[in-house]
Write a protein that holds these residues in place. Structure first.
Motif, PDB file in Angstrom:
ATOM      1  N   ARG A 359      10.197  94.008   1.987  1.00 31.09           N
ATOM      2  CA  ARG A 359       9.138  93.000   2.139  1.00 31.09           C
ATOM      3  C   ARG A 359       9.437  91.785   1.269  1.00 31.09           C
ATOM      4  NH1 ARG A 359       5.768  97.654   2.486  1.00 31.09           N
ATOM      5  NH2 ARG A 359       5.228  97.561   0.262  1.00 31.09           N
ATOM      6  N   ALA A 364       6.499  90.132   4.637  1.00 34.11           N
ATOM      7  CA  ALA A 364       5.712  91.263   5.121  1.00 34.11           C
ATOM      8  C   ALA A 364       5.630  91.310   6.638  1.00 34.11           C
ATOM      9  CB  ALA A 364       4.303  91.210   4.531  1.00 34.11           C
ATOM     10  N   ALA A 367       9.301  92.826   7.932  1.00 33.21           N
ATOM     11  CA  ALA A 367       9.930  93.947   7.231  1.00 33.21           C
ATOM     12  C   ALA A 367       9.542  95.265   7.901  1.00 33.21           C
ATOM     13  CB  ALA A 367       9.500  93.961   5.771  1.00 33.21           C
TER      14      ALA A 367
END
Length: 398
Positions: A359, A364, A367
């Motif tokens: 991340r 985020a 990922a």
């Protein structure tokens, strides 16, 4: 026998093409030598009916890895490999006194290339087909090769047996193909083979070598072009792209294949003497190539193109990760989201920390969302990850 020096044997069955079964490995290697001595076209196969192809010329048939689909059988001229064997003499200072080792079976192009190269230059050849990494290392220690052809996956497997094993000091060159040579695999190779120069090769069964890397190559690059290779990065309309722009990798060289003897791929195309197999990447201002991934593995997350190969390199850099693969799962809001499979010593793997590191590197949004740990990593005979097996695991878990 799982590890041995190859000696000639009786010739393979008569016919225009010498059809040689990949197993047992000792008979396969001996019949290969007999076919080369006789100047015959040969095909090392795994049971499917080979297609002899058009008449005329001296040719080789070998299988692609099939990591993301059904393996294909490619057909290339003897001359396409002989040219690179001759280049190798200068690059690696090879000679008749050398001893080449490959990991069998010989049905896949990297092992077959190494075996035929040894025969061409008059070097000794050891074909090592033991499945256990500790046995492979013992057999290599006994054989004392000076040159090894291997894959990153095979190096990571060997690294699991490093404890209590004496490093193999005879090796001078380790040539790594069939996947990205990440930092962890390079470090494992250096620990196992302390006197060897480690070189990574990027290419495909259809192209042979495209680039090669060494200790001075930037960490995420696959290197600069192999001698005799011309590279182009092109957009979807066939136009050349400037540095640092992602496009399709096109190659012109004397090492390209002739065509498929079995199977086909819509990603494989020719244009003005250049060949592409549907792989994407970019070049920096200094001419180093960076491989983004295969077009047929790319997926989208929230309208952003995601290359799982790039994520896998990040995962392989994390502590304890010996194997990694990223696959997409459908998501109603984002189109798809990535998930990953990991393997490595359970005492060293921390899935939560690994996902957090991803991340931080990727953001985020794209990922991997979850990690599944596997004790037994599925591989193909070529040593590459069996992505189809992981797809089945993923579907069974959903």
């Amino acid at each position: 026998m799982d590890g041995y020096r190859v000696s000639p044997a009786k010739a393979p069955p008569e016919g225009r093409v010498a059809l040689i079964a990949a197993h047992p490995v000792d008979a396969s290697a001996a019949q290969l030598m007999a076919a080369i001595d006789a100047g015959r076209e040969f095909c090392i196969h795994t049971g499917r009916s080979p297609d002899a192809g058009p008449d005329g010329g001296a040719f080789v048939q070998c299988e692609t890895s099939g990591s993301s689909g059904q393996p294909k059988r490619i057909r290339r001229s003897h001359a396409s490999w002989i040219r690179s064997f001759e280049l190798d003499r200068g690059l690696w200072n090879t000679a008749q006194g050398d001893h080449v080792a490959v990991f069998g079976p010989l049905s896949h192009s990297l092992a077959l290339y190494g075996a035929v190269c040894a025969m061409h230059i008059g070097a000794d050849l050891s074909v090592i087909a033991a499945p256990r990494p500790d046995v492979r290392l013992r057999q290599m220690d006994a054989a004392a090769p000076t040159r090894l052809f291997t894959t990153p996956t095979q190096l990571r497997q060997l690294a699991t047996a490093l404890d209590g094993v004496t490093p193999i000091s005879a090796l001078r060159h380790v040539l790594v193909g069939g996947g990205f040579l990440d930092g962890a695999a390079r470090e494992s190779a250096q620990a196992l083979f302390p006197n060897a120069a480690i070189h990574g090769f990027y290419g495909a069964s259809e192209t042979s070598f495209i680039t090669f890397s060494d200790a001075g190559t930037p960490p995420l690059s696959v290197g600069r072009p192999y001698p005799g290779v011309t590279l182009r990065i092109r957009d979807g309309n066939g136009n050349d792209l400037p540095s640092d722009e992602v496009g399709e990798i096109w190659v012109r060289s004397p090492f390209l294949f002739e065509g498929y003897a079995l199977g086909n791929s819509k990603e494989t195309r020719w244009q003005d003497g250049f060949l592409t197999v549907g792989e994407l990447g970019w070049r920096d201002a200094e001419g180093f190539l960076y491989h983004a991934g295969r077009r047929n593995r790319m997926f989208t997350v929230s309208d952003r193109n995601v290359f799982p190969e790039a994520m896998e390199r990040i995962l392989l850099d994390q502590p304890g990760v010996a194997h990694a693969a990223v696959l997409p799962v459908p998501d109603p809001r984002r189109g798809s989201v990535p998930v990953c499979f990991l393997s490595g010593p359970s005492s060293l793997l921390d899935p939560g920390a690994i996902l957090r590191a991803c991340r931080q590197r990727l953001g985020a949004e794209i990922a991997p969302r979850r990690a599944t740990l596997l004790e037994d990593w599925p591989t193909l005979p070529s040593g590459k990850t069996d992505l189809a097996a992981l797809e089945r695991l993923l579907q069974g878990a959903s």
